[in-house]
Motif scaffolding. Structure first.
Motif, PDB file in Angstrom:
ATOM      1  N   ALA A  24      35.848  67.996  28.964  1.00 39.32           N
ATOM      2  CA  ALA A  24      35.553  66.581  29.128  1.00 39.32           C
ATOM      3  C   ALA A  24      36.396  65.969  30.243  1.00 39.32           C
ATOM      4  O   ALA A  24      35.941  65.067  30.961  1.00 39.32           O
ATOM      5  CB  ALA A  24      35.792  65.841  27.813  1.00 39.32           C
ATOM      6  N   GLU A  25      37.606  66.462  30.414  1.00 39.70           N
ATOM      7  CA  GLU A  25      38.477  65.940  31.470  1.00 39.70           C
ATOM      8  C   GLU A  25      37.885  66.225  32.846  1.00 39.70           C
ATOM      9  O   GLU A  25      37.899  65.356  33.732  1.00 39.70           O
ATOM     10  CB  GLU A  25      39.870  66.561  31.354  1.00 39.70           C
ATOM     11  CG  GLU A  25      40.854  66.037  32.399  1.00 39.70           C
ATOM     12  CD  GLU A  25      42.224  66.664  32.278  1.00 39.70           C
ATOM     13  OE1 GLU A  25      43.166  66.138  32.910  1.00 39.70           O
ATOM     14  OE2 GLU A  25      42.370  67.682  31.552  1.00 39.70           O
ATOM     15  N   GLU A  26      37.372  67.446  33.048  1.00 37.88           N
ATOM     16  CA  GLU A  26      36.736  67.781  34.322  1.00 37.88           C
ATOM     17  C   GLU A  26      35.545  66.864  34.587  1.00 37.88           C
ATOM     18  O   GLU A  26      35.378  66.336  35.693  1.00 37.88           O
ATOM     19  CB  GLU A  26      36.258  69.238  34.312  1.00 37.88           C
ATOM     20  CG  GLU A  26      37.353  70.274  34.377  1.00 37.88           C
ATOM     21  CD  GLU A  26      36.804  71.683  34.286  1.00 37.88           C
ATOM     22  OE1 GLU A  26      37.395  72.581  34.894  1.00 37.88           O
ATOM     23  OE2 GLU A  26      35.778  71.901  33.601  1.00 37.88           O
ATOM     24  N   TYR A 154      26.631  69.891  34.537  1.00 38.31           N
ATOM     25  CA  TYR A 154      26.206  70.784  33.453  1.00 38.31           C
ATOM     26  C   TYR A 154      27.409  71.380  32.756  1.00 38.31           C
ATOM     27  O   TYR A 154      28.311  71.927  33.409  1.00 38.31           O
ATOM     28  CB  TYR A 154      25.333  71.915  34.013  1.00 38.31           C
ATOM     29  CG  TYR A 154      23.939  71.492  34.384  1.00 38.31           C
ATOM     30  CD1 TYR A 154      22.886  71.652  33.490  1.00 38.31           C
ATOM     31  CD2 TYR A 154      23.673  70.922  35.628  1.00 38.31           C
ATOM     32  CE1 TYR A 154      21.605  71.257  33.823  1.00 38.31           C
ATOM     33  CE2 TYR A 154      22.400  70.527  35.972  1.00 38.31           C
ATOM     34  CZ  TYR A 154      21.360  70.703  35.061  1.00 38.31           C
ATOM     35  OH  TYR A 154      20.092  70.302  35.401  1.00 38.31           O
ATOM     36  N   ASN A 155      27.402  71.313  31.436  1.00 36.01           N
ATOM     37  CA  ASN A 155      28.467  71.886  30.614  1.00 36.01           C
ATOM     38  C   ASN A 155      28.207  73.376  30.420  1.00 36.01           C
ATOM     39  O   ASN A 155      27.209  73.771  29.807  1.00 36.01           O
ATOM     40  CB  ASN A 155      28.511  71.170  29.265  1.00 36.01           C
ATOM     41  CG  ASN A 155      29.706  71.585  28.434  1.00 36.01           C
ATOM     42  OD1 ASN A 155      30.219  72.691  28.552  1.00 36.01           O
ATOM     43  ND2 ASN A 155      30.154  70.688  27.576  1.00 36.01           N
ATOM     44  N   LEU A 156      29.103  74.218  30.943  1.00 36.75           N
ATOM     45  CA  LEU A 156      28.923  75.665  30.860  1.00 36.75           C
ATOM     46  C   LEU A 156      28.942  76.177  29.433  1.00 36.75           C
ATOM     47  O   LEU A 156      28.388  77.243  29.141  1.00 36.75           O
ATOM     48  CB  LEU A 156      30.008  76.371  31.680  1.00 36.75           C
ATOM     49  CG  LEU A 156      29.870  76.270  33.195  1.00 36.75           C
ATOM     50  CD1 LEU A 156      31.133  76.780  33.879  1.00 36.75           C
ATOM     51  CD2 LEU A 156      28.652  77.037  33.678  1.00 36.75           C
ATOM     52  N   ASP A 157      29.602  75.456  28.532  1.00 34.90           N
ATOM     53  CA  ASP A 157      29.657  75.882  27.137  1.00 34.90           C
ATOM     54  C   ASP A 157      28.390  75.514  26.365  1.00 34.90           C
ATOM     55  O   ASP A 157      28.168  76.015  25.272  1.00 34.90           O
ATOM     56  CB  ASP A 157      30.874  75.257  26.435  1.00 34.90           C
ATOM     57  CG  ASP A 157      32.186  75.789  26.978  1.00 34.90           C
ATOM     58  OD1 ASP A 157      32.199  76.945  27.441  1.00 34.90           O
ATOM     59  OD2 ASP A 157      33.188  75.045  26.945  1.00 34.90           O
ATOM     60  N   ARG A 158      27.574  74.669  26.936  1.00 33.08           N
ATOM     61  CA  ARG A 158      26.363  74.216  26.247  1.00 33.08           C
ATOM     62  C   ARG A 158      25.113  74.938  26.716  1.00 33.08           C
ATOM     63  O   ARG A 158      24.210  75.215  25.930  1.00 33.08           O
ATOM     64  CB  ARG A 158      26.195  72.711  26.430  1.00 33.08           C
ATOM     65  CG  ARG A 158      24.905  72.167  25.838  1.00 33.08           C
ATOM     66  CD  ARG A 158      24.898  70.659  25.762  1.00 33.08           C
ATOM     67  NE  ARG A 158      23.651  70.158  25.178  1.00 33.08           N
ATOM     68  CZ  ARG A 158      23.439  68.901  24.846  1.00 33.08           C
ATOM     69  NH1 ARG A 158      24.384  67.998  25.051  1.00 33.08           N
ATOM     70  NH2 ARG A 158      22.286  68.520  24.327  1.00 33.08           N
ATOM     71  N   PHE A 159      25.054  75.237  28.003  1.00 32.85           N
ATOM     72  CA  PHE A 159      23.849  75.837  28.560  1.00 32.85           C
ATOM     73  C   PHE A 159      24.011  77.345  28.696  1.00 32.85           C
ATOM     74  O   PHE A 159      25.067  77.836  29.090  1.00 32.85           O
ATOM     75  CB  PHE A 159      23.521  75.228  29.927  1.00 32.85           C
ATOM     76  CG  PHE A 159      23.154  73.778  29.853  1.00 32.85           C
ATOM     77  CD1 PHE A 159      21.840  73.395  29.633  1.00 32.85           C
ATOM     78  CD2 PHE A 159      24.119  72.795  29.976  1.00 32.85           C
ATOM     79  CE1 PHE A 159      21.499  72.056  29.550  1.00 32.85           C
ATOM     80  CE2 PHE A 159      23.790  71.458  29.900  1.00 32.85           C
ATOM     81  CZ  PHE A 159      22.471  71.086  29.682  1.00 32.85           C
ATOM     82  N   GLY A 160      22.949  78.094  28.400  1.00 32.48           N
ATOM     83  CA  GLY A 160      22.988  79.551  28.489  1.00 32.48           C
ATOM     84  C   GLY A 160      23.026  80.047  29.915  1.00 32.48           C
ATOM     85  O   GLY A 160      22.731  79.308  30.864  1.00 32.48           O
ATOM     86  N   SER A 217      36.120  72.783  38.782  1.00 29.86           N
ATOM     87  CA  SER A 217      37.560  72.818  38.583  1.00 29.86           C
ATOM     88  C   SER A 217      38.291  73.124  39.876  1.00 29.86           C
ATOM     89  O   SER A 217      37.810  73.865  40.734  1.00 29.86           O
ATOM     90  CB  SER A 217      37.925  73.872  37.530  1.00 29.86           C
ATOM     91  OG  SER A 217      39.329  74.034  37.457  1.00 29.86           O
ATOM     92  N   GLU A 218      39.513  72.576  39.994  1.00 31.43           N
ATOM     93  CA  GLU A 218      40.364  72.901  41.135  1.00 31.43           C
ATOM     94  C   GLU A 218      40.872  74.325  41.061  1.00 31.43           C
ATOM     95  O   GLU A 218      41.265  74.914  42.058  1.00 31.43           O
ATOM     96  CB  GLU A 218      41.564  71.948  41.189  1.00 31.43           C
ATOM     97  CG  GLU A 218      41.198  70.504  41.455  1.00 31.43           C
ATOM     98  CD  GLU A 218      40.656  70.273  42.861  1.00 31.43           C
ATOM     99  OE1 GLU A 218      40.917  71.110  43.738  1.00 31.43           O
ATOM    100  OE2 GLU A 218      39.962  69.269  43.054  1.00 31.43           O
TER     101      GLU A 218
END
Length: 236
Positions: A24-26, A154-160, A217-218
């Motif tokens: 969520a921070e990203e 897009y959230n990588l943990d949510r989408f396949g 992400s940095e």
């Protein structure tokens, strides 16, 4: 070398950008950076969120600034709690009509200058089936108006993995380590349709090993086992 576009600078000319995140921070830091500069420059902005969380909205400026922006219509917030149509019935044309009305409202107040649109792509998942959603992302490249910058997170943990691969292929720009670069994996709408039909294209397909290196992400990993094409590495 891919073109670099800073999120804090002018973004226009129909730039459609994909950002992949995990925390969520990203997500919040990216949205705040993307919108705050534009708002303070007088540009109209439209934020789409998954749910009614307004933490990002509150962080965009002072209470007085946010009140002024929202009251004038310069800043508009949409969320998935208010669907625009049943998921099975909505079409690309329906979504285009929503955006046209939204952009017209902003430009009637703030003129024909640059507009920024962005937020969590999960917002649209409640509006569309996945296959239609991906078609929408691709077709948006044909119809995105001039001087409109669009950032899709897009959230990588949510989408396949398969969905993320196609998401990457439907955006001309990628947000990598805080910088938007031209996307070496991008498929034009015609090539995307051909790819889905089983036809080969000359554009490389991102692998699951590539995906971590395409994060907003940095802390970008560049290990050989998780590499992206050298053109993308050079631009980070």
């Amino acid at each position: 070398m891919p073109e670099r576009v800073s999120l804090g600078m002018h973004i226009g000319a129909s730039q459609h950008i994909c950002g992949l995140y995990q925390t969520a921070e990203e997500r919040d830091n990216t949205l705040i950076t993307y919108f705050r500069t534009a708002l303070r420059a007088g540009q109209a902005c439209f934020v789409g969120l998954d749910g009614a969380d307004t933490a990002v909205l509150r962080a965009l400026g002072t209470k007085r600034e946010i009140a002024d922006w929202t009251e004038s219509g310069q800043l508009q917030l949409r969320d998935s709690t208010t669907p625009i149509a049943p998921a099975d019935g909505i079409t690309f044309e329906d979504i285009q009509a929503v955006w046209s009305r939204t952009l017209s409202t902003g430009r009637s107040i703030h003129g024909a200058g640059p507009v920024r649109v962005g937020g969590e792509a999960a917002w649209w998942i409640s509006q569309l089936r996945e296959e239609r959603f991906l078609e929408y992302e691709s077709e948006m490249n044909r119809y995105l108006p001039e001087n409109v910058g669009m950032l899709c997170l897009y959230n990588l943990d949510r989408f396949g993995g398969e969905a993320i691969t196609e998401v990457v292929q439907t955006h001309p720009f990628l947000l990598v380590s805080g910088v938007a670069i031209t996307n070496p994996f991008y498929l034009t709408p015609a090539n995307y349709r051909a790819s889905r039909a089983g036809f080969a294209t000359d554009v490389p397909t991102p692998t699951q090993g590539d995906i971590p290196n395409l994060s907003i992400s940095e802390n970008v990993t560049t290990r050989e086992s998780q590499s992206v094409p050298q053109t993308a590495i050079n631009a980070v």
